[in-house]
Structures are given as C-alpha cells and as structure tokens.
Motif scaffolding. Structure first.
Motif, PDB file in Angstrom:
ATOM      1  N   UNK A   3     -46.250 -69.673 -15.464  1.00  0.00           N
ATOM      2  CA  UNK A   3     -46.717 -71.043 -15.688  1.00  0.00           C
ATOM      3  C   UNK A   3     -47.055 -71.730 -14.369  1.00  0.00           C
ATOM      4  N   UNK A   4     -46.330 -71.402 -13.312  1.00  0.00           N
ATOM      5  CA  UNK A   4     -46.651 -71.955 -11.998  1.00  0.00           C
ATOM      6  C   UNK A   4     -48.015 -71.455 -11.523  1.00  0.00           C
ATOM      7  N   UNK A   5     -48.301 -70.175 -11.745  1.00  0.00           N
ATOM      8  CA  UNK A   5     -49.610 -69.623 -11.383  1.00  0.00           C
ATOM      9  C   UNK A   5     -50.732 -70.243 -12.184  1.00  0.00           C
ATOM     10  N   UNK A   6     -50.485 -70.472 -13.484  1.00  0.00           N
ATOM     11  CA  UNK A   6     -51.487 -71.122 -14.336  1.00  0.00           C
ATOM     12  C   UNK A   6     -51.775 -72.533 -13.840  1.00  0.00           C
ATOM     13  N   UNK A  64     -53.927 -72.416 -10.746  1.00  0.00           N
ATOM     14  CA  UNK A  64     -55.336 -72.127 -11.057  1.00  0.00           C
ATOM     15  C   UNK A  64     -56.037 -73.345 -11.625  1.00  0.00           C
ATOM     16  N   UNK A  65     -55.360 -74.082 -12.495  1.00  0.00           N
ATOM     17  CA  UNK A  65     -55.960 -75.293 -13.071  1.00  0.00           C
ATOM     18  C   UNK A  65     -56.203 -76.324 -11.984  1.00  0.00           C
ATOM     19  N   UNK A  66     -55.215 -76.513 -11.101  1.00  0.00           N
ATOM     20  CA  UNK A  66     -55.371 -77.471 -10.009  1.00  0.00           C
ATOM     21  C   UNK A  66     -56.535 -77.080  -9.111  1.00  0.00           C
ATOM     22  N   UNK A  67     -56.657 -75.799  -8.822  1.00  0.00           N
ATOM     23  CA  UNK A  67     -57.746 -75.325  -7.967  1.00  0.00           C
ATOM     24  C   UNK A  67     -59.102 -75.563  -8.623  1.00  0.00           C
ATOM     25  N   UNK A  68     -59.208 -75.289  -9.937  1.00  0.00           N
ATOM     26  CA  UNK A  68     -60.489 -75.485 -10.613  1.00  0.00           C
ATOM     27  C   UNK A  68     -60.830 -76.970 -10.729  1.00  0.00           C
ATOM     28  N   UNK A  69     -59.822 -77.818 -10.933  1.00  0.00           N
ATOM     29  CA  UNK A  69     -60.071 -79.262 -10.983  1.00  0.00           C
ATOM     30  C   UNK A  69     -60.545 -79.778  -9.629  1.00  0.00           C
ATOM     31  N   UNK A  70     -59.913 -79.316  -8.553  1.00  0.00           N
ATOM     32  CA  UNK A  70     -60.317 -79.754  -7.210  1.00  0.00           C
ATOM     33  C   UNK A  70     -61.734 -79.291  -6.898  1.00  0.00           C
ATOM     34  N   UNK A  71     -62.055 -78.064  -7.312  1.00  0.00           N
ATOM     35  CA  UNK A  71     -63.409 -77.546  -7.086  1.00  0.00           C
ATOM     36  C   UNK A  71     -64.436 -78.349  -7.884  1.00  0.00           C
ATOM     37  N   UNK A  72     -64.089 -78.704  -9.131  1.00  0.00           N
ATOM     38  CA  UNK A  72     -65.003 -79.490  -9.958  1.00  0.00           C
ATOM     39  C   UNK A  72     -65.213 -80.879  -9.372  1.00  0.00           C
ATOM     40  N   UNK A  78     -62.083 -76.225 -19.235  1.00  0.00           N
ATOM     41  CA  UNK A  78     -61.222 -75.724 -18.180  1.00  0.00           C
ATOM     42  C   UNK A  78     -60.386 -74.614 -18.787  1.00  0.00           C
ATOM     43  N   UNK A  79     -60.368 -73.465 -18.123  1.00  0.00           N
ATOM     44  CA  UNK A  79     -59.579 -72.335 -18.597  1.00  0.00           C
ATOM     45  C   UNK A  79     -58.482 -72.049 -17.585  1.00  0.00           C
ATOM     46  N   UNK A  80     -57.307 -71.721 -18.088  1.00  0.00           N
ATOM     47  CA  UNK A  80     -56.186 -71.428 -17.205  1.00  0.00           C
ATOM     48  C   UNK A  80     -56.414 -70.144 -16.429  1.00  0.00           C
ATOM     49  N   UNK A  81     -57.046 -69.173 -17.049  1.00  0.00           N
ATOM     50  CA  UNK A  81     -57.340 -67.906 -16.389  1.00  0.00           C
ATOM     51  C   UNK A  81     -58.715 -67.449 -16.848  1.00  0.00           C
ATOM     52  N   UNK A  82     -59.392 -66.633 -16.053  1.00  0.00           N
ATOM     53  CA  UNK A  82     -60.700 -66.132 -16.477  1.00  0.00           C
ATOM     54  C   UNK A  82     -60.598 -65.386 -17.797  1.00  0.00           C
ATOM     55  N   UNK A  83     -61.415 -65.778 -18.746  1.00  0.00           N
ATOM     56  CA  UNK A  83     -61.419 -65.139 -20.053  1.00  0.00           C
ATOM     57  C   UNK A  83     -60.388 -65.672 -21.020  1.00  0.00           C
ATOM     58  N   UNK A  84     -59.557 -66.607 -20.587  1.00  0.00           N
ATOM     59  CA  UNK A  84     -58.511 -67.162 -21.446  1.00  0.00           C
ATOM     60  C   UNK A  84     -59.095 -68.316 -22.246  1.00  0.00           C
ATOM     61  N   UNK A 142     -58.107 -73.075 -23.379  1.00  0.00           N
ATOM     62  CA  UNK A 142     -59.208 -73.858 -22.824  1.00  0.00           C
ATOM     63  C   UNK A 142     -59.218 -75.247 -23.449  1.00  0.00           C
ATOM     64  N   UNK A 143     -59.525 -76.227 -22.621  1.00  0.00           N
ATOM     65  CA  UNK A 143     -59.614 -77.598 -23.127  1.00  0.00           C
ATOM     66  C   UNK A 143     -60.895 -78.220 -22.592  1.00  0.00           C
ATOM     67  N   UNK A 144     -61.516 -79.118 -23.374  1.00  0.00           N
ATOM     68  CA  UNK A 144     -62.777 -79.720 -22.923  1.00  0.00           C
ATOM     69  C   UNK A 144     -62.566 -80.662 -21.747  1.00  0.00           C
TER      70      UNK A 144
END
Length: 91
Positions: A32-35, A38-46, A69-75, A79-81
């Motif tokens: 869950x920490x890794x997830x 990843x979410x924080x990283x994708x939000x910062x990138x967005x 936003x997906x927690x992991x690639x292919x997950x 995913x949430x809008x």
C-alpha cells in the motif's frame, strides 16, 4: 541522537515492528505504501504537465475518454476518474 544507531539498536527496532504488526501485515503495508507513492508521483507529474502546456495543447477534445489515475500500470480495478479543472471561469 539518530546518527549513532548501531546494528543492535536497528535490529531491536525491526524486531519490535515485526512483533507489533506481524508477518502477514508487513507485505500489505509495503504494497500500500508503494501504491501511494505511485499515485503521488502520477499526480505530481499531471500537475506539472497541466502548468506547462499552451492553450491549444491543454484543451481536451470533446469526444475523448475521461482521464483516470491508476495505482499501477494495467490496474483498472482501482482506477478513479480525474476531475478536470474548469477553464471557463477566470478569477
């Protein structure tokens, strides 16, 4: 104070954590920490991409699928809008 921790102190701390949370909870907590990371990283990138584009490139086509936003690639299960900012109102 934290700089002079030696191996016995670190081993004791890890043993206490292991005893408190147990062997079953630790992998779930790490996952869950890794997830979350990843979410924080994708939000910062967005957020970084939203601020750097021009008006033409940042305008989304009307027939495009909503971004998610997906927690992991292919997950797709978690995913949430993503809510797009309303650009029609200027303050």
């Amino acid at each position: 104070m934290l700089g002079n921790l030696r191996f016995p102190e670190i081993a004791l701390i890890l043993l206490v954590v292991f005893l408190l949370f147990g062997a079953k909870k630790l992998p779930d907590m790490a996952r869950s920490l890794g997830k979350s990371a990843r979410i924080l990283k994708s939000e910062a990138k967005a957020m970084k991409n939203d601020g750097g584009g021009t008006a033409e490139s940042s305008a989304a086509p009307q027939d495009a699928a909503p971004r998610t936003i997906q927690a992991a690639p292919g997950d797709t299960a978690s995913a949430r809008p993503v809510g797009e900012p309303d650009r029609s109102t200027k303050a």
